[in-house]
Write an enzyme that holds these catalytic residues in place. Structure first.
Site, short mmCIF file in Angstrom:
data_model
loop_
_atom_site.label_atom_id
_atom_site.label_comp_id
_atom_site.label_asym_id
_atom_site.label_seq_id
_atom_site.Cartn_x
_atom_site.Cartn_y
_atom_site.Cartn_z
N ASP A 1 0.91 -1.41 -0.01
CA ASP A 1 0.06 -0.13 0.00
C ASP A 1 0.86 1.25 -0.04
O ASP A 1 2.22 1.11 -0.04
CB ASP A 1 -0.90 -0.09 0.95
CG ASP A 1 -2.13 1.06 1.02
OD1 ASP A 1 -2.15 1.77 -0.03
OD2 ASP A 1 -3.14 0.79 1.65
C1 BGC Z 1 -4.90 3.13 0.23
C2 BGC Z 1 -5.31 2.08 -0.51
C3 BGC Z 1 -5.40 2.69 -1.81
C4 BGC Z 1 -3.94 3.50 -2.11
C5 BGC Z 1 -3.77 3.86 -3.53
C6 BGC Z 1 -3.88 3.93 0.12
O1 BGC Z 1 -3.58 5.29 1.09
O2 BGC Z 1 -4.80 2.57 1.87
O3 BGC Z 1 -6.57 1.75 -0.19
O4 BGC Z 1 -5.62 1.74 -2.79
O5 BGC Z 1 -3.85 4.38 -1.22
O6 BGC Z 1 -4.70 5.27 -3.81
#
Ligand code: BGC
Length: 765
Positions: free
Chosen positions: A301
């Protein structure tokens, strides 16, 4: 199966002798050929994903060719995420950005770039995307067809913008109501979450994971795993979960999705039992890749490798953090801010911290995904033939919104409201598209919706359209401070709302939360804000009946104001059609059929799930030695009323004694005993009466949704594989234990008996 495919399948078999996706031999051949021509720099670049800001010019709308050439040409970066201008864009503009990325990527690398966006309840980053309720509302529909329709729209509309990859579905179990991403989940139940996730993956990707066509996308299921149960309730903070619970509940939706063909997976940013999941080789490589024989791709993530050394402090520096993560099984590093990641990863390899075999394995997985998406042959195409915001998508999103809103109380049958009723709409959610949408809604925090939602109706606008503008007024009473933090409220103007209430027949009080997402949505008290509760208390003094509308991403405690309301509807986050849906429902032009996919707490210390251990509520002794730890809830998992009533009868099962491998067929008759048509979600629960671990009170095992005209009855048949009644024992092994089980649906139940204990020696059944 063709001989080549059989061979490939055998090669990819996991520890348990299974393989999640049967490989395509031709794709495997191409992957090997591409890999063999790549340098270490090429390979490292493929493993890095940057945010789009790294390749945009100052306008943040257009590509900066120099930057793009550096990122892809020099650093060989293989993937880009996120949106230009930090908010939704037209499909055509998005497609143009992708064309430019692909042109340079094919020219410089001969390998297409993988662009990914968070399209979680529709194509939420396209200005014309069809937006459905958030997952928590989709779960409340208990309608897999509604989920299928959402996935079809996500796949099609994303591809209309040449977006091949979405970071969805979310399958964290929402078992801690405080968590700021509760609404992104399908609620608290593993089975429901598994079914919804599986169907969404199939609808997003199509039926053949080796060949994703131009109307489908690859999914990145997330966030593996137990992200939804931080002990503190705060986002991205540690979870403590016994391994048998991980295996039995939290892993379930991921396993279902992977077996349905999910092509990639994103990891929980936090730690479980003290070990950050990004550094957990057992969970990443062991459970996913080895046990399931899964050849998909694992991505971190947002900046989570940095978190390993900056926040979690399990590594000294970036190089060591990268080594830890990649050795644990991470294939692609979402390192949004910094292309320097490439040099650090290269150093980790050159210093011998990461073996070349691991790099090759990671790159194979990335290339395989790109081949499965057919991006090598067709990185882009003419998108002018796509029709966004199609009528069938709109109809499905509207219907889903109707089925997602849950009627929890209807004293004296105050609902539906008759035409001619004079309605005061009040509360901070009464005239807001932002509160209906929630986060991941045109923008990350859902804060700029008004730029996109002019043509949709707020609750007030929809009620005015339905009951006549002359009959419906809006006075906020309490308002959200749109310029402030999501939870900040403007000084209440409660007296104005109270005065308006005196002129009305019914008060529709719309309370809840403004939109938020992730850590900015953290909360210190699950109780609904004092201003909003004071508003309802003051309105109550008018003696006018109150219809309480809860428009919120998680169940805010309302136990002191619930008794003041004649009716309560939890609309959660129903999306752009949520206001219209509510007007249909409150007027009786549509009937309620949603059921809560989570337990609604009554008190902040009584956070609870429906599948609690039986020892939590059983009275065993009296007096001072009473171990009764009784917890009360406001509304139960599965609660949800209708304008009609359903009676259950004649429940039966085809086998009263069973062993592992059997399939039980359970039937129950449901009759619509009221005077209007209605839909009923029939939920089948099991209770294990005696087990070697304290049994769960009940577990959802199957469900179906039926439509019944007044007086009509249907016999619902639900299939229950006996092995679904197994649980994971203290030793971490699945076990189906001899003994009695109670199966229940509605008011009915039957008893069945497992004749022989079975213990699985493999990690998965
Ligand atoms: C979130 C994810 C998301 C990613 C990309 C992160 O901050 O936890 O759920 O897919 O950002 O945008």
């Amino acid at each position: 199966m063709a001989a080549a495919a059989v061979l490939a399948a055998a090669v990819s078999c996991g520890r348990a002798g299974r393989t999640a996706i049967v490989r395509d031999a031709e794709i495997e051949r191409k992957v090997e050929a591409t890999l063999s021509g790549m340098t270490l720099d090429d390979k490292i670049g493929q493993m890095v994903q940057l945010a789009i800001t790294n390749i945009l010019d100052e306008s943040l709308a257009k590509i900066d060719t120099n930057k793009l050439n550096t990122v892809i040409g020099t650093y060989r970066v293989g993937s880009i995420l996120n949106v230009a201008r930090n908010k939704a864009n037209p499909a055509a503009a998005t497609a143009d950005l992708v064309r430019e990325m692909q042109r340079v990527s094919m020219r410089e690398l001969g390998i297409p770039c993988l662009y990914g966006l968070d399209m979680i309840h529709g194509a939420s980053y396209l200005d014309e995307g069809t937006l459905f309720p958030q997952e928590i509302g989709m779960a409340a529909t208990f309608n897999l067809e509604a989920v299928r329709a959402m996935g079809t729209a996500i796949g099609y509309e994303s591809r209309a913008a040449l977006v091949p990859w979405v970071f969805s579905p979310v399958m964290d179990l929402g078992r801690n109501a405080c968590w700021s991403r509760h609404w992104e989940s399908w609620g608290e139940d593993p089975y429901l979450s598994g079914e919804m996730s599986r169907v969404l993956v199939l609808a997003d990707q199509g039926e053949d994971p080796n060949h994703i066509d131009k109307e489908h996308v690859a999914t990145s299921i997330k966030h593996y795993m137990a992200y939804g149960v931080p002990l503190s309730g705060k986002d991205r903070t540690p979870a403590y979960v016994p391994y048998n619970e991980l295996r039995e509940r939290y892993f379930h939706p991921f396993k279902e999705s992977i077996e349905a063909g999910a092509l990639s997976l994103m990891v929980n940013s936090a730690s479980i039992n003290g070990l950050p999941v990004h550094a957990n080789r057992e969970l990443l490589t062991g459970w996913l890749k080895e046990d399931l024989g899964w050849d998909g791709m694992i991505i971190t993530d947002w900046a989570d490798v940095n978190n390993l050394y900056k926040r979690e402090r399990v590594a000294e520096d970036k190089v060591n953090a990268l080594a830890l993560a990649v050795n644990a099984g991470i294939d692609m590093i979402m390192d949004p801010y910094d292309v320097a990641c490439c040099a650090d990863l290269k150093k980790a390899v050159e210093d011998g911290l990461v073996p070349m075999s691991r790099i090759d394995d990671a790159v194979r997985r990335i290339l395989r995904l790109k081949y499965r998406l057919n991006l090598f042959d067709e990185p882009t195409w003419d998108t002018s033939g796509y029709e966004l915001y199609r009528e069938d998508f709109i109809a499905a999103a509207k219907q889903a919104a109707i089925e997602s809103e849950v009627l929890l109380k209807n004293e004296d049958g105050i609902l539906p409201l008759a035409q001619g009723t004079r309605i005061l709409v009040t509360g901070p959610c009464g005239n807001s598209m932002r509160t209906l949408g929630g986060g991941w809604n045109y923008t990350w925090q859902g804060s700029k919706v008004d730029e996109f939602t002019e043509s949709y109706n707020t609750i007030f606008e929809a009620l005015a359209a339905k009951f006549g503008a002359a009959n419906v007024r809006y006075v906020p009473g309490v308002a959200f401070n749109e310029a402030g933090k999501w939870y900040e409220e403007l000084s209440p103007e409660i007296p104005a709302a109270v005065a308006a209430a005196r002129q009305a027949d019914v008060i529709v009080a719309c309370v809840g939360e403004n939109s938020y997402c992730e850590s900015p949505g953290n909360l210190d008290d699950l109780t609904l804000s004092e201003n909003q509760r004071n508003l309802v208390k003051a309105l109550y003094q008018t003696g006018k009946p109150i219809v309480l509308i809860l428009n919120e991403g998680r169940p805010r405690v309302v136990s002191d104001i619930e008794p003041l309301a004649k009716a309560v509807v939890d609309v959660m986050l129903p999306g752009n059609f949520g206001g219209d849906a509510l007007a249909e429902l409150l007027s009786g032009d549509a009937n309620f059929s949603g059921k809560l996919p989570f337990t609604y707490p009554r008190a902040v210390n009584d956070l609870h799930t429906y599948d609690y251990k039986v020892s939590e509520l059983v009275k065993t002794m009296g007096g001072m030695y009473d171990y009764d730890a009784k917890m009360e809830v406001q509304w139960r998992f599965g609660d949800g009323l209708s304008y009609t009533t359903f009676a259950y009868s004649d429940m039966s099962v085809d086998k009263t004694e069973f062993v592992s491998g059997d399939i039980l067929t359970v039937s129950v008759k449901v009759i619509n005993t009221g005077s209007v048509a209605g839909k009923e979600s029939v939920l089948l629960f099991s209770s294990d009466l005696v087990a070697s671990l304290v049994p769960d009170n009940r577990r959802l095992r199957a469900f179906d949704k039926i439509d019944l005209a007044p007086g009509e009855s249907k016999v619902v048949e639900l299939k229950l594989p006996a092995d679904d009644l197994a649980f994971v024992g203290y030793d971490g092994l699945w076990r189906l234990e001899e003994g009695d089980f109670r199966l229940a649906a509605g008011s009915e139940h039957v008893m069945v008996r497992c004749a022989r204990t079975k213990v699985w020696e493999t990690p998965n059944k």
